[in-house]
Design a protein around this motif. Structure first.
Motif, PDB file in Angstrom:
ATOM      1  N   ILE A  90      -7.564 -20.875  17.215  1.00 54.03           N
ATOM      2  CA  ILE A  90      -7.145 -19.457  17.088  1.00 54.03           C
ATOM      3  C   ILE A  90      -5.969 -19.133  18.096  1.00 54.03           C
ATOM      4  N   GLU A  91      -6.068 -19.661  19.265  1.00 53.85           N
ATOM      5  CA  GLU A  91      -5.038 -19.524  20.285  1.00 53.85           C
ATOM      6  C   GLU A  91      -3.977 -20.244  19.853  1.00 53.85           C
ATOM      7  N   GLY A  92      -4.099 -21.298  19.201  1.00 51.74           N
ATOM      8  CA  GLY A  92      -2.903 -22.077  18.714  1.00 51.74           C
ATOM      9  C   GLY A  92      -2.000 -21.397  17.347  1.00 51.74           C
ATOM     10  N   LEU A  93      -2.819 -20.436  16.965  1.00 57.86           N
ATOM     11  CA  LEU A  93      -1.823 -19.626  15.789  1.00 57.86           C
ATOM     12  C   LEU A  93      -0.781 -18.942  16.323  1.00 57.86           C
ATOM     13  N   LYS A  94       0.150 -19.045  15.303  1.00 58.43           N
ATOM     14  CA  LYS A  94       1.407 -18.038  15.655  1.00 58.43           C
ATOM     15  C   LYS A  94       1.893 -17.337  14.379  1.00 58.43           C
ATOM     16  N   VAL A  95       2.126 -16.150  14.758  1.00 63.69           N
ATOM     17  CA  VAL A  95       2.493 -15.205  13.713  1.00 63.69           C
ATOM     18  C   VAL A  95       4.121 -15.662  13.433  1.00 63.69           C
ATOM     19  N   ASN A  96       4.554 -15.879  12.198  1.00 66.74           N
ATOM     20  CA  ASN A  96       5.984 -16.103  11.983  1.00 66.74           C
ATOM     21  C   ASN A  96       6.612 -15.016  10.979  1.00 66.74           C
ATOM     22  N   LEU A  97       7.450 -14.047  11.767  1.00 66.22           N
ATOM     23  CA  LEU A  97       7.944 -12.964  10.969  1.00 66.22           C
ATOM     24  C   LEU A  97       9.373 -13.614  10.215  1.00 66.22           C
ATOM     25  N   GLU A  98       9.284 -13.922   9.203  1.00 67.55           N
ATOM     26  CA  GLU A  98      10.301 -14.610   8.403  1.00 67.55           C
ATOM     27  C   GLU A  98      11.478 -13.586   8.027  1.00 67.55           C
ATOM     28  N   LYS A  99      10.934 -12.777   6.956  1.00 69.35           N
ATOM     29  CA  LYS A  99      12.069 -12.240   6.250  1.00 69.35           C
ATOM     30  C   LYS A  99      11.800 -10.597   6.241  1.00 69.35           C
ATOM     31  N   ILE A 100      12.766 -10.068   6.099  1.00 70.03           N
ATOM     32  CA  ILE A 100      12.780  -8.558   5.943  1.00 70.03           C
ATOM     33  C   ILE A 100      12.758  -8.368   4.286  1.00 70.03           C
ATOM     34  N   ASP A 101      11.750  -7.317   3.796  1.00 67.62           N
ATOM     35  CA  ASP A 101      11.981  -7.315   2.310  1.00 67.62           C
ATOM     36  C   ASP A 101      13.282  -6.606   2.063  1.00 67.62           C
ATOM     37  N   GLU A 102      13.486  -6.081   0.733  1.00 64.18           N
ATOM     38  CA  GLU A 102      14.492  -5.503   0.134  1.00 64.18           C
ATOM     39  C   GLU A 102      14.667  -4.057   0.558  1.00 64.18           C
ATOM     40  N   HIS A 103      13.601  -3.418   1.277  1.00 62.05           N
ATOM     41  CA  HIS A 103      13.612  -2.099   1.785  1.00 62.05           C
ATOM     42  C   HIS A 103      13.831  -2.184   3.253  1.00 62.05           C
ATOM     43  N   GLY A 104      14.027  -3.265   3.776  1.00 58.77           N
ATOM     44  CA  GLY A 104      14.313  -3.273   5.238  1.00 58.77           C
ATOM     45  C   GLY A 104      13.152  -3.401   6.059  1.00 58.77           C
ATOM     46  N   SER A 105      11.993  -3.816   5.474  1.00 61.08           N
ATOM     47  CA  SER A 105      10.628  -3.659   6.281  1.00 61.08           C
ATOM     48  C   SER A 105      10.036  -5.085   6.047  1.00 61.08           C
ATOM     49  N   VAL A 106       9.015  -5.329   7.346  1.00 63.92           N
ATOM     50  CA  VAL A 106       8.247  -6.299   7.309  1.00 63.92           C
ATOM     51  C   VAL A 106       6.647  -5.763   7.471  1.00 63.92           C
ATOM     52  N   TYR A 107       5.785  -6.000   6.921  1.00 64.51           N
ATOM     53  CA  TYR A 107       4.391  -5.614   7.155  1.00 64.51           C
ATOM     54  C   TYR A 107       3.473  -6.737   7.517  1.00 64.51           C
ATOM     55  N   VAL A 108       2.835  -6.591   8.739  1.00 65.25           N
ATOM     56  CA  VAL A 108       2.020  -7.695   9.011  1.00 65.25           C
ATOM     57  C   VAL A 108       0.607  -6.928   9.708  1.00 65.25           C
ATOM     58  N   GLY A 109      -0.267  -6.924   8.854  1.00 66.84           N
ATOM     59  CA  GLY A 109      -1.531  -6.144   9.252  1.00 66.84           C
ATOM     60  C   GLY A 109      -1.178  -4.724   9.348  1.00 66.84           C
ATOM     61  N   GLY A 110      -1.494  -4.138  10.441  1.00 64.35           N
ATOM     62  CA  GLY A 110      -1.475  -2.952  10.730  1.00 64.35           C
ATOM     63  C   GLY A 110      -0.105  -2.590  11.355  1.00 64.35           C
ATOM     64  N   TYR A 111       0.808  -3.572  11.504  1.00 64.39           N
ATOM     65  CA  TYR A 111       2.103  -3.407  12.369  1.00 64.39           C
ATOM     66  C   TYR A 111       3.211  -3.183  10.986  1.00 64.39           C
ATOM     67  N   MET A 112       4.268  -2.762  11.450  1.00 61.03           N
ATOM     68  CA  MET A 112       5.245  -2.413  10.456  1.00 61.03           C
ATOM     69  C   MET A 112       6.480  -2.588  11.242  1.00 61.03           C
ATOM     70  N   ILE A 113       7.531  -3.422  10.689  1.00 64.09           N
ATOM     71  CA  ILE A 113       8.592  -3.434  11.547  1.00 64.09           C
ATOM     72  C   ILE A 113       9.909  -2.959  10.327  1.00 64.09           C
ATOM     73  N   ARG A 114      10.568  -1.899  10.726  1.00 62.13           N
ATOM     74  CA  ARG A 114      11.493  -1.590   9.632  1.00 62.13           C
ATOM     75  C   ARG A 114      12.936  -1.513  10.114  1.00 62.13           C
TER      76      ARG A 114
END
Length: 175
Positions: A90-114
């Motif tokens: 688990i400590e070796g896992l890494k989240v990869n925030l690849e692409k912003i969607d067509e609305h300019g957002s990324v959703y990862v669990g409870g996190y949102m990047i807009r």
């Protein structure tokens, strides 16, 4: 108290789940079990019939005064190693925030990047022009609360990774 993945079984039930074999001769008793992590070998030795425990996932040898204690030591060693392996994975896992969607957002669990736009502050000693300067900015939020802004959303990969690792470890009772 933390629980390993096999904690729901007693030591004896865990041992039996490995379908051990038993051989006895004039030299003593030998128990063998093939586990998902390797071979567990328990054998008696010497005149006092001390149990020697060797397990394939550890370089250490253990000893016990009874068969019950030998099984306990082998299964407990397995549980501790299992816990360490799962935790390391688990400590070796890494989240990869690849692409912003067509609305300019990324959703990862409870996190949102807009994606948004913000005004660029001009230096105090410059004359303002009629042209308003802006730049693209990303906003990180968790369950509606803003956590930060940055021009590159990848800066949050480590922070989000740590949060997810912690949540996984917590869910498995490993923290």
């Amino acid at each position: 108290m933390t629980y390993t993945l096999t904690q729901q079984l007693s030591h004896g039930e865990l041992w039996e789940s490995w379908d051990p074999t038993r051989t006895e001769d004039e030299n003593g008793c030998h128990l063998l079990a093939l586990t998902p992590m390797g071979l567990a070998s328990l054998r008696t030795m010497g005149e006092e019939r001390t149990w020697i425990i060797e397990v394939g996932w550890s370089f250490r040898k253990f000893s016990a005064s009874s068969e019950e204690k030998a099984i306990y030591i082998a299964t407990e060693c397995y549980r501790r190693t299992e816990r360490a392996v799962v935790k390391a994975y688990i400590e070796g896992l890494k989240v990869n925030l690849e692409k912003i969607d067509e609305h300019g957002s990324v959703y990862v669990g409870g996190y949102m990047i807009r994606k948004g736009v913000e005004l660029v502050d001009l230096p105090r000693d410059r004359e303002p022009t009629e042209e308003i300067q802006t730049r693209d900015v990303y906003v990180l939020s968790l369950r509606g609360s803003e956590l930060g802004k940055n021009t590159d959303y990848h800066v949050w990969e480590d922070e989000i990774t740590s949060a997810f690792q912690y949540e996984l470890l917590k869910a498995l009772n490993l923290v």
